[in-house]
Design a protein around this motif. Structure first.
Motif, PDB file in Angstrom:
ATOM      1  N   ILE A  37       0.240  -1.591   0.253  1.00 29.59           N
ATOM      2  CA  ILE A  37       0.151  -0.502   0.049  1.00 29.59           C
ATOM      3  C   ILE A  37       1.157   1.411  -0.070  1.00 29.59           C
ATOM      4  O   ILE A  37       0.696   2.565  -1.167  1.00 29.59           O
ATOM      5  N   ALA A  38       1.642   1.175   0.828  1.00 29.44           N
ATOM      6  CA  ALA A  38       2.593   2.737   0.967  1.00 29.44           C
ATOM      7  C   ALA A  38       4.214   1.991   0.781  1.00 29.44           C
ATOM      8  O   ALA A  38       4.179   1.247   2.237  1.00 29.44           O
ATOM      9  N   GLY A  39       5.131   2.792   0.534  1.00 27.86           N
ATOM     10  CA  GLY A  39       6.218   2.767   0.901  1.00 27.86           C
ATOM     11  C   GLY A  39       7.038   3.675   0.640  1.00 27.86           C
ATOM     12  O   GLY A  39       6.020   4.307   0.812  1.00 27.86           O
ATOM     13  N   GLY A  40       8.426   3.420   0.378  1.00 24.63           N
ATOM     14  CA  GLY A  40       9.323   4.579   0.557  1.00 24.63           C
ATOM     15  C   GLY A  40      10.236   4.340   1.587  1.00 24.63           C
ATOM     16  O   GLY A  40      10.963   3.524   2.653  1.00 24.63           O
ATOM     17  N   LYS A  41      10.732   5.694   2.704  1.00 22.78           N
ATOM     18  CA  LYS A  41      11.051   5.765   3.963  1.00 22.78           C
ATOM     19  C   LYS A  41      10.929   5.561   5.036  1.00 22.78           C
ATOM     20  O   LYS A  41      11.375   5.489   6.331  1.00 22.78           O
ATOM     21  N   SER A  42       9.589   5.457   5.145  1.00 24.62           N
ATOM     22  CA  SER A  42       8.693   5.963   5.781  1.00 24.62           C
ATOM     23  C   SER A  42       8.220   3.775   6.244  1.00 24.62           C
ATOM     24  O   SER A  42       8.569   2.943   5.675  1.00 24.62           O
ATOM     25  N   ASN A  43       8.043   3.394   7.208  1.00 25.57           N
ATOM     26  CA  ASN A  43       7.348   2.163   7.747  1.00 25.57           C
ATOM     27  C   ASN A  43       6.872   1.478   6.017  1.00 25.57           C
ATOM     28  O   ASN A  43       5.640   2.265   5.312  1.00 25.57           O
ATOM     29  N   LEU A  44       6.755   0.335   5.221  1.00 28.45           N
ATOM     30  CA  LEU A  44       6.426  -0.558   4.772  1.00 28.45           C
ATOM     31  C   LEU A  44       4.840  -0.848   5.247  1.00 28.45           C
ATOM     32  O   LEU A  44       5.056  -1.022   6.322  1.00 28.45           O
ATOM     33  N   THR A  45       3.670  -0.422   4.031  1.00 23.48           N
ATOM     34  CA  THR A  45       2.290  -0.953   4.884  1.00 23.48           C
ATOM     35  C   THR A  45       1.696  -2.662   3.742  1.00 23.48           C
ATOM     36  O   THR A  45       1.714  -1.350   2.908  1.00 23.48           O
ATOM     37  N   TYR A  46       1.520  -3.317   3.844  1.00 21.12           N
ATOM     38  CA  TYR A  46       0.952  -3.854   2.703  1.00 21.12           C
ATOM     39  C   TYR A  46      -0.313  -4.311   3.720  1.00 21.12           C
ATOM     40  O   TYR A  46      -1.110  -4.444   4.714  1.00 21.12           O
ATOM     41  N   ALA A  54      -8.781  -9.877   5.209  1.00 20.53           N
ATOM     42  CA  ALA A  54      -7.832  -9.067   4.744  1.00 20.53           C
ATOM     43  C   ALA A  54      -7.220  -8.592   5.810  1.00 20.53           C
ATOM     44  O   ALA A  54      -8.353  -8.020   6.989  1.00 20.53           O
ATOM     45  N   TRP A  55      -5.722  -7.886   6.354  1.00 19.98           N
ATOM     46  CA  TRP A  55      -5.405  -7.133   7.711  1.00 19.98           C
ATOM     47  C   TRP A  55      -4.024  -6.008   7.002  1.00 19.98           C
ATOM     48  O   TRP A  55      -3.375  -6.326   5.625  1.00 19.98           O
ATOM     49  N   ILE A  56      -3.067  -6.061   7.443  1.00 20.09           N
ATOM     50  CA  ILE A  56      -3.088  -4.965   7.497  1.00 20.09           C
ATOM     51  C   ILE A  56      -0.851  -5.122   7.929  1.00 20.09           C
ATOM     52  O   ILE A  56      -1.442  -5.256   9.338  1.00 20.09           O
ATOM     53  N   VAL A  57      -0.388  -5.143   7.179  1.00 20.46           N
ATOM     54  CA  VAL A  57       1.859  -5.643   8.051  1.00 20.46           C
ATOM     55  C   VAL A  57       2.100  -4.396   7.875  1.00 20.46           C
ATOM     56  O   VAL A  57       2.100  -4.086   6.786  1.00 20.46           O
ATOM     57  N   ARG A  58       2.925  -4.488   8.751  1.00 21.41           N
ATOM     58  CA  ARG A  58       4.234  -2.915   8.773  1.00 21.41           C
ATOM     59  C   ARG A  58       5.411  -3.745   9.170  1.00 21.41           C
ATOM     60  O   ARG A  58       5.632  -4.440  10.105  1.00 21.41           O
ATOM     61  N   ARG A  59       6.148  -3.162   8.666  1.00 15.54           N
ATOM     62  CA  ARG A  59       7.802  -3.042   8.756  1.00 15.54           C
ATOM     63  C   ARG A  59       8.763  -1.964   8.188  1.00 15.54           C
ATOM     64  O   ARG A  59       7.961  -0.900   8.129  1.00 15.54           O
ATOM     65  N   MET A 109      -2.212  -6.011  12.412  1.00 14.34           N
ATOM     66  CA  MET A 109      -3.742  -5.322  12.621  1.00 14.34           C
ATOM     67  C   MET A 109      -4.433  -5.457  11.380  1.00 14.34           C
ATOM     68  O   MET A 109      -4.105  -5.960  10.301  1.00 14.34           O
ATOM     69  N   GLU A 110      -5.586  -4.667  12.484  1.00 10.88           N
ATOM     70  CA  GLU A 110      -6.759  -4.388  11.387  1.00 10.88           C
ATOM     71  C   GLU A 110      -6.768  -3.989  10.363  1.00 10.88           C
ATOM     72  O   GLU A 110      -6.244  -2.854  10.683  1.00 10.88           O
ATOM     73  N   ARG A 111      -7.535  -4.368   9.206  1.00 12.39           N
ATOM     74  CA  ARG A 111      -7.110  -3.854   8.010  1.00 12.39           C
ATOM     75  C   ARG A 111      -9.071  -2.942   8.639  1.00 12.39           C
ATOM     76  O   ARG A 111      -9.753  -3.860   8.252  1.00 12.39           O
ATOM     77  N   VAL A 112      -8.786  -1.189   8.253  1.00 15.01           N
ATOM     78  CA  VAL A 112     -10.049  -0.515   8.946  1.00 15.01           C
ATOM     79  C   VAL A 112      -9.677   0.261   7.145  1.00 15.01           C
ATOM     80  O   VAL A 112      -9.440   0.623   6.971  1.00 15.01           O
ATOM     81  N   LEU A 113     -11.597  -0.071   7.207  1.00 15.98           N
ATOM     82  CA  LEU A 113     -11.638   0.594   5.832  1.00 15.98           C
ATOM     83  C   LEU A 113     -11.867   2.156   5.774  1.00 15.98           C
ATOM     84  O   LEU A 113     -12.891   2.792   7.347  1.00 15.98           O
ATOM     85  N   GLY A 114     -11.637   2.868   4.971  1.00 16.52           N
ATOM     86  CA  GLY A 114     -11.775   4.143   5.376  1.00 16.52           C
ATOM     87  C   GLY A 114     -10.961   4.812   4.551  1.00 16.52           C
ATOM     88  O   GLY A 114      -9.634   4.605   3.610  1.00 16.52           O
ATOM     89  N   THR A 115     -10.856   6.068   4.029  1.00 13.69           N
ATOM     90  CA  THR A 115      -9.995   7.036   2.932  1.00 13.69           C
ATOM     91  C   THR A 115      -8.920   7.687   4.232  1.00 13.69           C
ATOM     92  O   THR A 115      -9.376   8.841   4.578  1.00 13.69           O
TER      93      THR A 115
END
Length: 341
Positions: A37-46, A54-59, A109-115
């Protein structure tokens, strides 16, 4: 999920599935797929899923990183601690500090639906009335965070609040010195004045560290469903969060490149409305808000100068970085003005 695939940079889904089966039996019920979902110099979000849930993983980012800047255990801890408070956060399912699993610590963590609204155009499509509701929810949620007692939620040792403001001023000056490539007399003057005019700290609270509209998820009823991106969270003076939120709003008003322009949307409350609503709901004294605006201006100027420094030294990839240098002086001048008013 769209763009599903089983091979992701920085996340071995097969190893993750084996670990989750052992750590949280029954959570995953089929082969995992996912997307970055989001990458770069901040933490990566999948976002990962098994076809049903569905879930979210952060590393942390790929490559060498400072552990203190990308501490998964801290991020997981603050989100977990806030569950059950008035602050909406995703549910957490598991933390892994064993780097042998996917090559770095991570949590699920939980995948929260939102914008995460990032532009005035997105808000304009909703209309002024809905925009106001969303912005007021943003302010109220920050005030609610700042009323949480860190001791009551087990975060009494989450940071070092004593001397927090003085350390912030010193930290960002040190950061600026590391990116020094041109004379910035206004930076030296702003640092001097910040050090000279340190106010008495506001009562200790949980500081998000980068609170803005695109770091919350808004659901389809225009309610803040979750506050995300807690990687800079700590204990300290919570007024640093509202100071930073105001500076983001001022930068938006001035059309600075690379800054979210949500505050330009019709219906978005003005600065005085933001402050009045925040202080009423949080009960915090904002009479020294000029200092916090100045500190946030200094912080963002230093970050911008660092980006510009890396650009001029050929250490960045991509476009748009050349504009960051032009934004430094206006931020410094805004900081000086905030201290003089």
């Amino acid at each position: 999920m769209s763009d599903d695939h089983t091979e992701l940079p920085g996340l071995d889904l097969e190893r993750l599935a084996v670990w989750l089966a052992d750590t949280r039996p029954g959570l995953v019920r089929g082969p995992l797929t996912g997307r970055l979902i989001a990458g770069g110099k901040s933490n990566l979000t999948y976002e990962i899923g098994d076809g049903t849930s569905a879930w979210i993983v952060r590393r942390p980012p790929l490559g060498h990183v400072l552990a203190t800047a990308h501490d998964m255990a801290r991020e997981h801890r603050v989100i977990t601690a806030l569950a059950g408070t008035g602050v909406p956060v995703p549910a957490t399912y598991a933390l892994c500090e064993d780097t042998e699993i996917i090559g770095a610590p991570f949590y699920v963590m939980e995948r929260v639906l939102g914008t995460p609204y990032r532009t005035a155009t997105e808000l304009e499509a909703l209309g002024a009335e809905r925009t106001r509701v969303i912005a007021e929810g943003l302010i109220d949620t920050l005030a609610d965070l700042h009323t949480v007692d860190p001791i009551a939620v087990g975060l009494q040792d989450f940071g070092h609040p004593d001397g927090f403001l003085e350390r912030q001023v010193r930290r960002w000056k040190k950061q600026l010195d590391a990116s020094y490539s041109r004379d910035l007399p206004a930076a030296d003057e702003l640092h001097r004045l910040l050090a000279k005019h340190l106010p008495a700290q506001s009562p200790t609270g949980i500081v998000h560290g980068d609170y803005r509209l695109d770091n919350v998820l808004v659901d389809d009823t225009d309610r803040v469903a979750a506050v995300i991106d807690w990687e800079m969270a700590t204990l300290g003076d919570p007024l640093t969060d509202i100071g930073l939120l105001l500076v983001y709003q001022r930068m938006s008003d001035r059309g600075m490149i690379g800054v979210s322009d949500v505050a330009l949307a019709p219906g978005y409350p003005g600065e005085s409305e933001v402050l009045d609503r925040y202080s009423t709901r949080s009960g915090r004294d904002i009479s020294d808000i000029g200092f916090y605006v100045a500190l946030a201006s200094f912080k963002l100027a230093v970050i911008s100068e660092g980006i510009y420094f890396r650009f001029t030294h050929g250490q960045t990839v991509g476009s748009g970085f050349e504009h960051f240098g032009a934004g430094v002086e206006p931020l410094l001048q805004a900081g000086l003005s905030a201290l003089q008013n």
